[in-house]
Design an enzyme around this catalytic site. Structure first.
Site, PDB file in Angstrom:
ATOM      1  N   HIS A  14       0.722  -1.136   0.147  1.00 56.03           N
ATOM      2  CA  HIS A  14      -0.053  -0.071  -0.131  1.00 56.03           C
ATOM      3  C   HIS A  14       0.768   1.278   0.089  1.00 56.03           C
ATOM      4  CE1 HIS A  14       0.859  -0.489   4.284  1.00 56.03           C
ATOM      5  NE2 HIS A  14       0.404   0.818   4.572  1.00 56.03           N
ATOM      6  N   HIS A  35       1.192   3.804   2.066  1.00 59.73           N
ATOM      7  CA  HIS A  35       2.004   4.960   2.793  1.00 59.73           C
ATOM      8  C   HIS A  35       3.471   5.057   2.898  1.00 59.73           C
ATOM      9  CE1 HIS A  35      -2.013   4.198   5.408  1.00 59.73           C
ATOM     10  NE2 HIS A  35      -1.996   5.203   4.686  1.00 59.73           N
ATOM     11  N   ASP A  76       5.912   4.982   5.051  1.00 62.30           N
ATOM     12  CA  ASP A  76       6.687   4.193   5.832  1.00 62.30           C
ATOM     13  C   ASP A  76       6.972   2.759   4.914  1.00 62.30           C
ATOM     14  OD1 ASP A  76       4.168   3.755   6.448  1.00 62.30           O
ATOM     15  OD2 ASP A  76       4.859   2.422   8.210  1.00 62.30           O
ATOM     16  N   HIS A  77       6.080   2.406   3.769  1.00 70.36           N
ATOM     17  CA  HIS A  77       6.209   1.175   3.326  1.00 70.36           C
ATOM     18  C   HIS A  77       6.792   1.518   1.836  1.00 70.36           C
ATOM     19  CE1 HIS A  77       3.585  -1.260   5.853  1.00 70.36           C
ATOM     20  NE2 HIS A  77       3.333  -0.017   6.267  1.00 70.36           N
ATOM     21  N   HIS A 122      -7.538  -0.942   5.617  1.00 66.99           N
ATOM     22  CA  HIS A 122      -6.574  -0.066   5.999  1.00 66.99           C
ATOM     23  C   HIS A 122      -6.477   1.145   5.147  1.00 66.99           C
ATOM     24  CE1 HIS A 122      -2.959   1.552   7.958  1.00 66.99           C
ATOM     25  NE2 HIS A 122      -2.168   1.273   6.967  1.00 66.99           N
ATOM     26  N   ASP A 132      -0.100  -3.848   6.242  1.00 68.48           N
ATOM     27  CA  ASP A 132      -0.738  -3.243   7.657  1.00 68.48           C
ATOM     28  C   ASP A 132      -2.177  -3.587   7.854  1.00 68.48           C
ATOM     29  OD1 ASP A 132       1.370  -2.123   8.069  1.00 68.48           O
ATOM     30  OD2 ASP A 132       0.829  -0.038   7.759  1.00 68.48           O
ATOM     31  N   HIS A 168       4.873  -4.743  11.036  1.00 67.20           N
ATOM     32  CA  HIS A 168       5.193  -3.708  12.233  1.00 67.20           C
ATOM     33  C   HIS A 168       5.333  -4.775  13.484  1.00 67.20           C
ATOM     34  CE1 HIS A 168       4.619   0.316  10.628  1.00 67.20           C
ATOM     35  NE2 HIS A 168       3.596  -0.179  10.017  1.00 67.20           N
TER      36      HIS A 168
END
Length: 265
Positions: free
Chosen positions: A64, A66, A68-69, A122, A139, A177
């Site tokens: 996805h 975001h 941090d990915h 998410h 996530d 995570h």
């Protein structure tokens, strides 16, 4: 104490966690000098692992959009020109191979094949990657938890989680995570009398004290301890009712109330 299925070798492909930021894991797959990474939010972490282990980056898998990915994707593409698989989402740059539900990904150098699952909730365009006994859920699913609603709906996320919960129990789940202990704290309130969860908590506390990941988990374990997969269980329903002041009418409504509760926990 040793956690079952910790850092296993799956067939001919090793799967290794690369810690990033405060609590992310970038998962590195390697075989005979070839490598792929899942959700590389930090290019420097990946570069260090490639250099140290003498690996060639052949592919990137994105779940996805975001930051941090995907934050390291552009830099890794510039340096290594790997194939980049991900959802067809305008928020994700550098995807060379957009994929959707039912698509198959074959990473020949790693001798591994993935099926693509659409698991919105998410985010609206979230996907997961499933190989025999291996799941990269991004996530969507955490150990004893699930992602927040950041673009999708509670009903979508509930449906996605129920779909994942139906996978074989031996399926190893490589969550993105290290949220396990915090999630187990909440799970104590959502299902106080779950003895298996308390056993798992002790195991995970031992692992973290030793500086080791609590992941991968397994789908069998998550079906036993994860309250977001157990909203049909009466004890969870009672806890949600006590918190919200209203008894949910079904498992989907219980899930939505549980997610709202976790948001403010």
């Amino acid at each position: 104490m040793v956690m079952k299925n910790q850092h296993p070798k799956i067939r001919s492909c090793d799967i290794i966690p690369l810690p990033a930021f405060r609590d992310n894991y970038i998962w590195l797959l390697r075989r005979d000098g070839a490598a792929a990474v899942v959700d590389p939010g930090d290019a420097a972490v990946v570069e260090a692992a490639l250099l140290q282990q003498g690996l060639r980056l052949d592919a990137i898998l994105i779940t996805h959009h975001h930051a941090d990915h995907i934050g390291g994707v552009a830099e890794l593409v510039q340096r290594h020109a790997p194939a980049v698989y991900g959802p067809a989402d305008a928020n994700i740059p550098c995807v060379t191979n957009p994929v959707r539900e039912g698509d198959e990904i074959i990473l020949e150098a790693l001798d591994i094949r993935f099926d693509v699952l659409e698991v919105p909730g998410h985010t609206a365009t979230h996907i997961a990657y499933l190989a025999p006994w291996i799941l990269f859920p991004g996530d969507t699913l955490f150990s004893s938890g699930c992602g927040r609603l950041l673009g999708g709906t509670a009903s979508e996320l509930h449906e996605s989680l129920q779909r994942l919960a139906g996978l074989p129990g031996e399926t190893r789940v490589y969550c993105a995570h290290e949220y396990t202990l915090a999630n187990l704290d909440f799970a104590r309130h959502a299902e106080p009398e779950n003895a298996e969860r308390e056993r798992v908590r002790k195991e995970c506390e031992f692992l973290r004290a030793a500086g080791r990941p609590t992941l991968p988990t397994t789908m069998e374990r998550e079906r036993e301890i994860n309250p977001f997969l157990r909203t049909h269980i009466e004890e969870v329903v009672r806890a949600v009712t006590a918190h919200a002041g209203t008894r949910p009418q079904d498992a989907g409504e219980c899930f939505a109330a549980l997610r709202r509760w976790k948001d403010v926990f």
